[in-house]
Design an enzyme around this catalytic site. Structure first.
Site, PDB file in Angstrom:
ATOM      1  N   GLY A   1      61.435  67.466  61.437  1.00 17.39           N
ATOM      2  CA  GLY A   1      62.304  68.433  62.080  1.00 17.39           C
ATOM      3  C   GLY A   1      63.538  68.831  61.284  1.00 17.39           C
ATOM      4  O   GLY A   1      64.413  69.507  61.810  1.00 17.39           O
ATOM      5  N   GLN A   2      63.614  68.453  60.013  1.00 12.02           N
ATOM      6  CA  GLN A   2      64.778  68.820  59.212  1.00 12.02           C
ATOM      7  C   GLN A   2      64.717  70.295  58.854  1.00 12.02           C
ATOM      8  O   GLN A   2      63.689  70.777  58.360  1.00 12.02           O
ATOM      9  CB  GLN A   2      64.848  67.973  57.935  1.00 12.02           C
ATOM     10  CG  GLN A   2      66.126  68.185  57.147  1.00 12.02           C
ATOM     11  CD  GLN A   2      66.261  67.238  55.972  1.00 12.02           C
ATOM     12  OE1 GLN A   2      65.350  66.493  55.613  1.00 12.02           O
ATOM     13  NE2 GLN A   2      67.432  67.258  55.364  1.00 12.02           N
TER      14      GLN A   2
ATOM     15  N   ASN B   1      66.912  63.663  60.961  1.00  7.13           N
ATOM     16  CA  ASN B   1      65.576  64.216  60.703  1.00  7.13           C
ATOM     17  C   ASN B   1      65.326  64.244  59.199  1.00  7.13           C
ATOM     18  O   ASN B   1      66.263  64.458  58.416  1.00  7.13           O
ATOM     19  CB  ASN B   1      65.479  65.638  61.269  1.00  7.13           C
ATOM     20  CG  ASN B   1      65.719  65.682  62.757  1.00  7.13           C
ATOM     21  OD1 ASN B   1      65.322  64.795  63.488  1.00  7.13           O
ATOM     22  ND2 ASN B   1      66.399  66.714  63.211  1.00  7.13           N
TER      23      ASN B   1
ATOM     24  N   ASP C   1      77.790  71.318  66.643  1.00  2.00           N
ATOM     25  CA  ASP C   1      76.552  72.025  66.311  1.00  2.00           C
ATOM     26  C   ASP C   1      76.616  73.433  66.905  1.00  2.00           C
ATOM     27  O   ASP C   1      77.084  73.620  68.030  1.00  2.00           O
ATOM     28  CB  ASP C   1      75.357  71.265  66.877  1.00  2.00           C
ATOM     29  CG  ASP C   1      74.035  71.755  66.318  1.00  2.00           C
ATOM     30  OD1 ASP C   1      73.651  72.902  66.632  1.00  2.00           O
ATOM     31  OD2 ASP C   1      73.399  71.004  65.578  1.00  2.00           O
TER      32      ASP C   1
ATOM     33  N   HIS D   1      72.131  64.820  57.431  1.00  2.00           N
ATOM     34  CA  HIS D   1      73.107  64.908  58.512  1.00  2.00           C
ATOM     35  C   HIS D   1      72.657  64.078  59.700  1.00  2.00           C
ATOM     36  O   HIS D   1      71.473  63.867  59.915  1.00  2.00           O
ATOM     37  CB  HIS D   1      73.361  66.365  58.931  1.00  2.00           C
ATOM     38  CG  HIS D   1      72.146  67.153  59.270  1.00  2.00           C
ATOM     39  ND1 HIS D   1      71.257  67.633  58.308  1.00  2.00           N
ATOM     40  CD2 HIS D   1      71.665  67.579  60.460  1.00  2.00           C
ATOM     41  CE1 HIS D   1      70.296  68.309  58.902  1.00  2.00           C
ATOM     42  NE2 HIS D   1      70.513  68.290  60.211  1.00  2.00           N
ATOM     43  N   LEU D   2      73.653  63.635  60.430  1.00  2.54           N
ATOM     44  CA  LEU D   2      73.435  62.817  61.618  1.00  2.54           C
ATOM     45  C   LEU D   2      73.787  63.666  62.831  1.00  2.54           C
ATOM     46  O   LEU D   2      74.899  64.195  62.918  1.00  2.54           O
ATOM     47  CB  LEU D   2      74.346  61.587  61.555  1.00  2.54           C
ATOM     48  CG  LEU D   2      74.263  60.602  62.705  1.00  2.54           C
ATOM     49  CD1 LEU D   2      72.950  59.833  62.645  1.00  2.54           C
ATOM     50  CD2 LEU D   2      75.447  59.649  62.656  1.00  2.54           C
TER      51      LEU D   2
END
Length: 114
Positions: free
Chosen positions: A93-94, A87, A30, A100-101
């Site tokens: 919160g996306q 999310n 990330d 995605h994880l």
């Protein structure tokens, strides 16, 4: 999806620090880590949100989870513990609309998260 940042990462148009690649998923670090270890695992095929997944996506959702466990092993925190988060939509919160994880570890994580 030419405007999807994650699709562009899959296509190799945007660089990423890749951790794991399979035929169905891609895992990378990330850019804004929330823990010492913070990776994202995405399907190579675009699925916008968990709500958009269908019965035909059952295998790919399983691949995401198994890849998340493998990423935790690769990053060295599988045994001490980690958290996986998906999310969905704005209140969840996306911010990137390609499922995605998040795989977070490397420190004790508190609960509730936010």
């Amino acid at each position: 999806m030419s405007d999807c940042v994650f699709c562009r990462i899959v296509a190799g148009e945007i660089p990423a620090r890749i951790i794991l690649k399979t035929d169905t998923v891609l895992a990378f670090h990330d850019l804004n880590p929330q823990a010492p270890g913070h990776a994202l695992v995405i399907p190579r095929r675009h699925i916008a949100t968990l709500n958009d997944a269908s019965e035909s996506d059952r295998a790919i959702l399983g691949d995401l989870m198994l890849a998340g466990a493998e990423v935790a092993r690769i990053l060295g925190f599988a045994e001490s513990g980690y958290r996986t988060v998906t999310n969905c939509n704005p209140d969840g919160g996306q911010t990137v609309y390609h499922i995605h994880l998040h795989v977070l570890g490397g420190r004790r994580l508190s609960w509730p998260p936010g």
